[in-house]
Design a protein around this motif. Structure first.
Motif, PDB file in Angstrom:
ATOM      1  N   UNK A   1      46.993  28.000  21.042  1.00 32.94           N
ATOM      2  CA  UNK A   1      47.300  27.312  22.358  1.00 32.94           C
ATOM      3  C   UNK A   1      45.876  27.210  23.205  1.00 32.94           C
ATOM      4  N   UNK A   2      45.401  26.419  23.667  1.00 29.12           N
ATOM      5  CA  UNK A   2      44.307  26.709  24.765  1.00 29.12           C
ATOM      6  C   UNK A   2      45.013  26.086  26.163  1.00 29.12           C
ATOM      7  N   UNK A   3      44.592  26.735  27.171  1.00 24.71           N
ATOM      8  CA  UNK A   3      44.922  26.578  28.508  1.00 24.71           C
ATOM      9  C   UNK A   3      43.763  26.416  29.419  1.00 24.71           C
ATOM     10  N   UNK A   4      43.633  25.225  29.985  1.00 29.06           N
ATOM     11  CA  UNK A   4      42.230  25.082  30.954  1.00 29.06           C
ATOM     12  C   UNK A   4      43.128  24.572  32.452  1.00 29.06           C
ATOM     13  N   UNK A   5      43.084  25.582  33.314  1.00 26.29           N
ATOM     14  CA  UNK A   5      43.466  25.266  34.567  1.00 26.29           C
ATOM     15  C   UNK A   5      42.417  25.190  35.678  1.00 26.29           C
ATOM     16  N   UNK A   6      42.310  23.920  36.336  1.00 30.03           N
ATOM     17  CA  UNK A   6      41.560  23.783  37.356  1.00 30.03           C
ATOM     18  C   UNK A   6      41.933  23.614  38.745  1.00 30.03           C
ATOM     19  N   UNK A   7      41.625  24.091  39.558  1.00 30.81           N
ATOM     20  CA  UNK A   7      42.241  24.037  41.035  1.00 30.81           C
ATOM     21  C   UNK A   7      41.296  24.601  42.102  1.00 30.81           C
ATOM     22  N   UNK A   8      41.680  24.851  43.351  1.00 30.01           N
ATOM     23  CA  UNK A   8      40.968  25.454  44.312  1.00 30.01           C
ATOM     24  C   UNK A   8      41.313  26.878  44.613  1.00 30.01           C
ATOM     25  N   UNK A   9      40.340  27.991  44.639  1.00 28.73           N
ATOM     26  CA  UNK A   9      40.453  29.089  45.199  1.00 28.73           C
ATOM     27  C   UNK A   9      40.400  29.384  46.644  1.00 28.73           C
ATOM     28  N   UNK A  10      41.028  30.600  46.966  1.00 25.40           N
ATOM     29  CA  UNK A  10      40.851  31.007  48.330  1.00 25.40           C
ATOM     30  C   UNK A  10      40.741  32.514  48.161  1.00 25.40           C
ATOM     31  N   UNK A  11      39.966  33.122  49.014  1.00 24.82           N
ATOM     32  CA  UNK A  11      39.494  34.445  49.143  1.00 24.82           C
ATOM     33  C   UNK A  11      40.383  35.208  50.286  1.00 24.82           C
ATOM     34  N   UNK A  12      41.092  36.210  49.804  1.00 26.09           N
ATOM     35  CA  UNK A  12      41.837  37.128  50.911  1.00 26.09           C
ATOM     36  C   UNK A  12      41.306  38.666  50.888  1.00 26.09           C
ATOM     37  N   UNK A  13      41.098  39.060  52.086  1.00 23.39           N
ATOM     38  CA  UNK A  13      40.695  40.220  52.188  1.00 23.39           C
ATOM     39  C   UNK A  13      41.328  41.060  53.363  1.00 23.39           C
ATOM     40  N   UNK A  14      41.826  40.412  54.386  1.00 22.18           N
ATOM     41  CA  UNK A  14      42.210  41.046  55.342  1.00 22.18           C
ATOM     42  C   UNK A  14      43.684  40.892  55.796  1.00 22.18           C
ATOM     43  N   UNK A  15      44.084  40.016  54.698  1.00 16.58           N
ATOM     44  CA  UNK A  15      45.890  39.769  55.178  1.00 16.58           C
ATOM     45  C   UNK A  15      46.473  40.533  54.451  1.00 16.58           C
TER      46      UNK A  15
END
Ligand SMILES: Cc1cc2nc3c(=O)[nH]c(=O)nc-3n(C[C@H](O)[C@H](O)[C@H](O)COP(=O)(O)O)c2cc1C
Length: 198
Positions: free
Chosen positions: A95-109
């Motif tokens: 099985x191959x999975x390709x997931x596309x989407x939007x990333x968010x960066x979290x450092x201080x939460x």
């Protein structure tokens, strides 16, 4: 005809199987999806790939989580262009999975704080590396890692959680009797699913 898995001709079950494999990869070192490849867009518009450790896969929220150093190229690339893709292939399951989407960066939460608390001491050490990841050095060993706990904690400031909200998932299953390919999309929030020619 050999027995096919239950998801063979069932779209919803293909999606469940994709998330099951991703969750297994996040939970187990030996899971095939433990170390997917992350694609970002470089500053010059060219694609850039690298391996990351999948830390969490939440089917309900459509979230994938991994961790990185704020000083890395990928962190800068995500900050500039949040659209990313992740790829994994499970050779045993075929099985191959390709997931596309939007990333968010979290450092201080709170999310980053909880992930840092849960991280193993050895993983935390990486974020204390000096100079920062990707810096050219005259010799292969021309960098230093923290040797004591207090210095290791300084890495906390560079530690980033990356959450990817999946907007599109492409699933391929290889079978002698006929491959199966399915695409799932949540663009604009409305879920859609279709078979595709493999
Ligand atoms: C098995 C494996 C797992 C890795 N996991 C991560 C990870 O979870 N996060 C990360 O930032 N880099 C990870 N790396 C290192 C990246 O693949 C990459 O070499 C480094 O982060 C620099 O990438 P960049 O310059 O594109 O930011 C991993 C490398 C390997 C080989």
């Amino acid at each position: 005809m050999t027995d096919q898995p239950p998801f063979y001709d069932d779209l919803a079950a293909c999606l469940d199987e994709a998330w099951r494999l991703l969750s297994e990869g996040a939970a187990h070192r030996r899971g095939a999806c433990h170390t997917p490849t992350l694609a970002t867009l470089g500053r010059d518009g060219a694609p850039r790939l690298r391996t990351v450790v999948l830390r969490e896969a939440d089917a309900g929220a459509r979230l994938l989580r991994f961790h990185t150093d704020a000083r890395s190229d990928k962190a800068a690339e995500i900050a500039r262009e949040p659209r990313v893709a992740l790829h994994a292939y499970d050779p045993h399951a075929k099985i191959q999975i390709r997931a596309e989407g939007r990333a968010t960066l979290h450092g201080a939460d709170a999310l980053a704080a909880a992930a840092w608390e849960a991280a193993r001491p050895m993983s935390r050490t990486c974020y204390g590396v000096s100079p920062g990841p990707g810096t050219p050095i005259p010799r292969g060993d021309g960098y230093a890692l923290p040797t004591d706990r207090a210095t290791a904690e300084e890495g906390r400031a560079r530690f980033r959680v990356v959450l990817v909200t999946v907007e599109r998932l492409d699933f391929v299953y290889l079978a002698f009797e006929g491959h199966r390919r399915a695409r799932f999309t949540w663009d604009g929030g409305t879920p859609a699913a279709t078979w595709l020619v493999p």
